[in-house]
Design an enzyme around this catalytic site. Structure first.
Site, PDB file in Angstrom:
ATOM      1  N   HIS A 186       0.848  -1.185   0.000  1.00  0.00           N
ATOM      2  CA  HIS A 186       0.000   0.000   0.000  1.00  0.00           C
ATOM      3  C   HIS A 186       0.886   1.237   0.000  1.00  0.00           C
ATOM      4  CE1 HIS A 186      -3.762  -2.101   0.771  1.00  0.00           C
ATOM      5  NE2 HIS A 186      -3.080  -2.878   1.578  1.00  0.00           N
ATOM      6  N   CYS A 195      -1.933   5.778  -4.488  1.00  0.00           N
ATOM      7  CA  CYS A 195      -2.727   4.559  -4.658  1.00  0.00           C
ATOM      8  C   CYS A 195      -3.697   4.713  -5.826  1.00  0.00           C
ATOM      9  CB  CYS A 195      -3.483   4.245  -3.374  1.00  0.00           C
ATOM     10  SG  CYS A 195      -4.541   2.787  -3.507  1.00  0.00           S
TER      11      CYS A 195
END
Length: 107
Positions: free
Chosen positions: A22, A34
């Protein structure tokens, strides 16, 4: 950190793309790294099907997130150009946000 790994064969053709992790560059729903990575990866996978007319094998962890692997990428010109475009896009993101994204190639 998102790690994007591209595996190429002996001829330099893309055969596996794997992304893990992430970015954590912002709050959930406001993480621009992201969002950017997700957009270019989704576009690549969709283009392999709609433009190159190949159906790569795709594995993803939709429960936990942070994992996608694409294999059985066609050796044809269109598939390889699409993957190169993904690599170029991720490299551009890495240039500006390298603390959140690492892109590597392996053979």
């Amino acid at each position: 950190m998102i790690k994007a790994h591209f595996q190429v064969d002996a001829d330099g053709k893309f055969n596996t793309i794997e992304l893990t992790g992430h970015a954590d560059s912002g709050e959930y729903g406001h993480d621009i790294v992201c969002a950017a990575v997700s957009a270019v990866v989704a576009t690549c996978i969709n283009a392999l099907t709609s433009v190159a007319h190949v159906k790569p094998y795709e594995e993803a962890d939709n429960e936990q997130g942070g994992f996608i692997r694409v294999t059985k990428i066609g050796p044809d010109h269109d598939s390889q150009i699409i993957c190169q475009t993904l690599l170029d896009g991720l490299m551009s993101i890495q240039q500006q946000y390298g603390q959140y994204l690492e892109v590597k190639m392996f053979n």
